[in-house]
Design a protein around this motif. Structure first.
Motif, PDB file in Angstrom:
ATOM      1  N   CYS A   7       1.620   2.708   9.310  1.00  0.00           N
ATOM      2  CA  CYS A   7       0.738   1.830  10.191  1.00  0.00           C
ATOM      3  C   CYS A   7       1.032   1.811  11.383  1.00  0.00           C
ATOM      4  O   CYS A   7       0.303   1.712  12.551  1.00  0.00           O
ATOM      5  CB  CYS A   7       0.512   0.473   9.554  1.00  0.00           C
ATOM      6  SG  CYS A   7      -0.488   0.320   8.009  1.00  0.00           S
ATOM      7  N   SER A  11      -1.007   3.283  14.805  1.00  0.00           N
ATOM      8  CA  SER A  11      -1.427   2.342  15.763  1.00  0.00           C
ATOM      9  C   SER A  11      -0.858   2.803  17.243  1.00  0.00           C
ATOM     10  O   SER A  11      -1.055   2.274  18.527  1.00  0.00           O
ATOM     11  CB  SER A  11      -0.875   0.769  15.804  1.00  0.00           C
ATOM     12  OG  SER A  11       0.537   0.840  15.868  1.00  0.00           O
ATOM     13  N   ASP A  24     -10.617   8.507  10.681  1.00  0.00           N
ATOM     14  CA  ASP A  24     -10.144   8.131   9.598  1.00  0.00           C
ATOM     15  C   ASP A  24      -8.732   8.432   8.855  1.00  0.00           C
ATOM     16  O   ASP A  24      -8.269   7.690   8.063  1.00  0.00           O
ATOM     17  CB  ASP A  24     -11.222   8.342   8.168  1.00  0.00           C
ATOM     18  CG  ASP A  24     -12.551   7.889   8.492  1.00  0.00           C
ATOM     19  OD1 ASP A  24     -12.845   6.556   8.635  1.00  0.00           O
ATOM     20  OD2 ASP A  24     -13.511   8.565   8.409  1.00  0.00           O
ATOM     21  N   PRO A  43      -4.339   8.320   5.291  1.00  0.00           N
ATOM     22  CA  PRO A  43      -5.436   7.718   5.718  1.00  0.00           C
ATOM     23  C   PRO A  43      -4.972   6.566   6.838  1.00  0.00           C
ATOM     24  O   PRO A  43      -3.873   5.830   6.687  1.00  0.00           O
ATOM     25  CB  PRO A  43      -6.041   6.971   4.641  1.00  0.00           C
ATOM     26  CG  PRO A  43      -4.759   6.786   3.681  1.00  0.00           C
ATOM     27  CD  PRO A  43      -3.962   8.001   4.184  1.00  0.00           C
ATOM     28  N   LYS A  44      -6.020   6.315   7.696  1.00  0.00           N
ATOM     29  CA  LYS A  44      -5.610   5.111   8.635  1.00  0.00           C
ATOM     30  C   LYS A  44      -5.720   3.798   8.196  1.00  0.00           C
ATOM     31  O   LYS A  44      -5.049   2.822   8.447  1.00  0.00           O
ATOM     32  CB  LYS A  44      -6.580   5.298  10.121  1.00  0.00           C
ATOM     33  CG  LYS A  44      -6.377   6.409  10.888  1.00  0.00           C
ATOM     34  CD  LYS A  44      -7.094   6.583  12.113  1.00  0.00           C
ATOM     35  CE  LYS A  44      -6.671   7.745  13.000  1.00  0.00           C
ATOM     36  NZ  LYS A  44      -7.509   7.540  14.356  1.00  0.00           N
ATOM     37  N   LYS A  45      -6.491   3.765   7.045  1.00  0.00           N
ATOM     38  CA  LYS A  45      -6.496   2.534   6.541  1.00  0.00           C
ATOM     39  C   LYS A  45      -5.404   2.329   5.545  1.00  0.00           C
ATOM     40  O   LYS A  45      -5.013   3.346   4.837  1.00  0.00           O
ATOM     41  CB  LYS A  45      -7.834   2.415   5.625  1.00  0.00           C
ATOM     42  CG  LYS A  45      -7.737   1.315   4.630  1.00  0.00           C
ATOM     43  CD  LYS A  45      -9.032   1.659   3.678  1.00  0.00           C
ATOM     44  CE  LYS A  45      -9.021   0.469   2.377  1.00  0.00           C
ATOM     45  NZ  LYS A  45     -10.206   0.753   1.467  1.00  0.00           N
ATOM     46  N   HIS A  46      -4.969   1.247   5.624  1.00  0.00           N
ATOM     47  CA  HIS A  46      -3.610   0.980   4.670  1.00  0.00           C
ATOM     48  C   HIS A  46      -4.038   1.102   3.212  1.00  0.00           C
ATOM     49  O   HIS A  46      -4.639  -0.060   2.920  1.00  0.00           O
ATOM     50  CB  HIS A  46      -2.790  -0.361   5.134  1.00  0.00           C
ATOM     51  CG  HIS A  46      -1.583  -0.358   4.422  1.00  0.00           C
ATOM     52  ND1 HIS A  46      -0.313   0.296   4.648  1.00  0.00           N
ATOM     53  CD2 HIS A  46      -1.235  -0.939   2.991  1.00  0.00           C
ATOM     54  CE1 HIS A  46       0.524  -0.073   3.412  1.00  0.00           C
ATOM     55  NE2 HIS A  46      -0.293  -0.800   2.477  1.00  0.00           N
ATOM     56  N   ILE A  47      -3.342   1.949   2.532  1.00  0.00           N
ATOM     57  CA  ILE A  47      -3.516   1.934   1.007  1.00  0.00           C
ATOM     58  C   ILE A  47      -2.405   2.115   0.504  1.00  0.00           C
ATOM     59  O   ILE A  47      -1.571   3.229   0.902  1.00  0.00           O
ATOM     60  CB  ILE A  47      -4.366   3.120   0.416  1.00  0.00           C
ATOM     61  CG1 ILE A  47      -5.733   2.974   1.112  1.00  0.00           C
ATOM     62  CG2 ILE A  47      -4.569   2.923  -0.937  1.00  0.00           C
ATOM     63  CD1 ILE A  47      -6.894   3.982   0.710  1.00  0.00           C
ATOM     64  N   ASP A  57     -13.015   3.587  -2.079  1.00  0.00           N
ATOM     65  CA  ASP A  57     -12.028   4.703  -1.101  1.00  0.00           C
ATOM     66  C   ASP A  57     -12.370   6.213  -1.383  1.00  0.00           C
ATOM     67  O   ASP A  57     -11.845   7.026  -0.855  1.00  0.00           O
ATOM     68  CB  ASP A  57     -10.302   4.440  -1.310  1.00  0.00           C
ATOM     69  CG  ASP A  57     -10.040   3.121  -1.117  1.00  0.00           C
ATOM     70  OD1 ASP A  57     -10.403   2.574   0.139  1.00  0.00           O
ATOM     71  OD2 ASP A  57      -9.149   2.508  -1.900  1.00  0.00           O
ATOM     72  N   LEU A  60     -13.268   8.322   1.642  1.00  0.00           N
ATOM     73  CA  LEU A  60     -11.989   8.573   2.382  1.00  0.00           C
ATOM     74  C   LEU A  60     -11.287   9.598   1.717  1.00  0.00           C
ATOM     75  O   LEU A  60     -10.646  10.379   2.054  1.00  0.00           O
ATOM     76  CB  LEU A  60     -11.296   7.287   2.472  1.00  0.00           C
ATOM     77  CG  LEU A  60     -10.042   7.413   3.157  1.00  0.00           C
ATOM     78  CD1 LEU A  60     -10.064   8.214   4.561  1.00  0.00           C
ATOM     79  CD2 LEU A  60      -9.234   6.049   3.245  1.00  0.00           C
ATOM     80  N   HIS A  97       2.690   3.932   1.682  1.00  0.00           N
ATOM     81  CA  HIS A  97       1.366   4.132   2.367  1.00  0.00           C
ATOM     82  C   HIS A  97       0.805   5.187   1.957  1.00  0.00           C
ATOM     83  O   HIS A  97       1.823   6.400   2.063  1.00  0.00           O
ATOM     84  CB  HIS A  97       1.468   3.989   4.121  1.00  0.00           C
ATOM     85  CG  HIS A  97       0.314   4.060   4.675  1.00  0.00           C
ATOM     86  ND1 HIS A  97      -0.200   3.362   5.587  1.00  0.00           N
ATOM     87  CD2 HIS A  97      -0.874   5.170   4.710  1.00  0.00           C
ATOM     88  CE1 HIS A  97      -1.404   3.598   6.057  1.00  0.00           C
ATOM     89  NE2 HIS A  97      -1.541   4.806   5.687  1.00  0.00           N
TER      90      HIS A  97
END
Length: 113
Positions: A7, A11, A24, A43-47, A57, A60, A97
């Motif tokens: 993450c 950022s 994404d 993925p930029k989304k934290h999973i 998801d 994605l 992640h």
């Protein structure tokens, strides 16, 4: 997640050697390469892991799988490649992640280890 290294890479807090980026996903070179070409696709989304993927998801994940071929092509992996996801402790997931290792430019062996 504030303590997640990936993450922080997304950022821009931690620099990376980017190979591909869109809204994404982010793809960057692995700091400890296990092959002549070794990049991580995240993925930029934290999973946290593949075990944490939900129905929401699926678009994605489909996007990531489509981009793998394009990224492999730009990296010159015309003779094949390996895509790996480590999930959980026994799967040797060291960063919590979701990420995929794209490896190539050498003959892979089986089993991987």
């Amino acid at each position: 997640m504030s303590d997640c290294v990936f993450c922080k890479i997304v950022s821009g807090e931690i620099p990376s050697n980017k190979v591909y980026e869109d809204d994404d996903i982010l793809c960057f070179r692995d700091l400890d390469p296990q092959a002549p070409v070794h990049v991580l696709i995240i993925p930029k989304k934290h999973i946290a892991s593949l075990d944490d993927v939900t129905e929401e998801d699926k678009e994605l994940l489909g996007h990531i799988m489509i981009k793998v071929r394009e990224i492999a092509e730009t990296l010159g992996l015309e003779n094949g490649y390996r895509l790996v996801n480590n999930c959980g402790e026994d799967g040797f997931q060291t960063v919590k992640h979701l990420h995929f290792h794209l490896l190539g430019k050498r003959k892979m062996t089986w089993p991987p280890g």
